[in-house]
Scaffold this active site. Structure first.
Site: not given
Length: 360
Positions: A130, A191, A77, A95, A134
């Site tokens: 991708r 996913r 993060k 992001h 996660f």
């Protein structure tokens, strides 16, 4: 040729317990000639002793700013706010390439320091998909929290747990009658959608799954006819949102939104009724009071932007298994069509747009 130095930093966010590479995968990097340094962390799910036993180097918490110039600094993060200039090559989920809040400030830090950002979200294969994410565990936890809240069994503040503990809570919620809920998962074949579906099945909740065809030909009334919406769709192209403010005053059954994607400040937010994340301390926020006299329930949202960290061990092990083979490609950054080049091009484009005159 100098060996690749991978520096696994500690996380600045206090609720982030995941690791991008787990101790069991460190030997794969060492055997490939990498140098691996791991920072001490007060919250990481894996103890620093496990990394030391895997023969990784150990560094102090937050010392990545002093890492060798050629090191890749790997995290999950956001970075701490300082330093103001970034000169290393960083790998994490930033992001910052879709006009999100604070995106410009993040990119400015890299421009000032001459560093590079290889955003994990933009590690893509030749098909544009991708290669690592996660997503499964984000969907799993997001749907689980939605079910628990609908059952009146979500207790704040949230805290990390093992999967068997979460599953026990879901099964108990199922016994309390949440099998009468109707749940809709958008992006149901991706996913995150697969993870959401698995959690809902664990709770015994009937599930509708929408994918490209259903979300392209959007049937708003059908969407509003579910109790729980688990949103697993993220898009880079502006399109018809799933739920807008005007929809909330219509007759609806919908009462809980679990926004797994959390693209709340981006221009392509599929749930623009919500523009803020929620937190572990306050996981649920009221969006609309409803009209009880008309049988329209209140609408509440769960929009936690690090959902997989609530299952930190399982999420880390799955992510590390996917990421580590691609890290091995850092020695040559994967070749001209590799995922590292794709991430590099996304960064270069974002910097070019940052430098472009307004209105050009």
């Amino acid at each position: 040729m100098q060996p690749v130095h991978l520096w696994i930093r500690s996380e600045s966010r206090g609720t982030e317990r995941r690791a991008p590479v787990v101790p069991a995968d460190v030997p794969l990097l060492l055997d490939a000639g990498f140098e691996v340094t791991v920072e001490e962390s007060p919250q990481r799910i894996f103890a620093i002793e496990e990394y030391a036993a895997a023969v990784a180097g150990v560094a102090g918490h937050g010392t990545w700013t002093d890492a060798p110039q050629g090191a890749y600094v790997l995290g999950i993060k956001e970075l701490a706010d300082e330093p103001a200039s970034l000169h290393h090559r960083h790998i994490y989920f930033a992001h910052a390439f879709k006009g999100q809040e604070d995106a410009r400030a993040i990119l400015e830090r890299f421009r000032r320091g001459g560093g590079r950002l290889l955003d994990i979200e933009y590690l893509t294969g030749p098909d544009g998909r991708r290669v690592v994410a996660f997503g499964y565990w984000a969907g799993y936890v997001g749907a689980a929290l939605g079910v628990l809240h609908a059952a009146g069994a979500l207790v704040a503040p949230l805290s990390p747990m093992a999967r068997h503990e979460l599953d026990a809570r879901l099964e108990q919620a199922g016994k309390q009658g949440v099998d009468l809920l109707l749940a809709l998962v958008t992006g149901g074949r991706g996913r995150s959608g697969r993870g959401a579906h698995a959690a809902l099945l664990t709770a015994g909740v009937p599930v509708t799954r929408w994918d490209l065809r259903e979300t392209r030909d959007l049937h708003k009334q059908a969407l509003l006819g579910h109790d729980l919406l688990v949103n697993c769709v993220v898009t880079h192209t502006p399109t018809t949102p799933f739920l807008e403010r005007a929809d909330l005053d219509h007759e609806r059954r919908l009462r809980v939104l679990a926004d797994v994607t959390c693209d709340v400040t981006g221009p392509t937010n599929m749930l623009p009724v919500n523009t803020e994340v929620t937190t572990w301390r306050e996981p649920v926020r009221r969006l609309h009071d409803g009209a009880p006299e008309q049988g329209t329930p209140p609408l509440e949202v769960i929009a936690i932007d690090n959902l997989p960290s609530l299952l930190p061990r399982e999420a880390s092990e799955g992510f590390s298994a996917d990421l580590t083979p691609h890290l091995l490609g850092l020695a040559d950054e994967g070749g001209p069509s590799g995922p590292w080049q794709a991430a590099g091009r996304a960064f270069d484009q974002a910097i070019d747009e940052l430098e472009a005159p307004e209105g050009s």
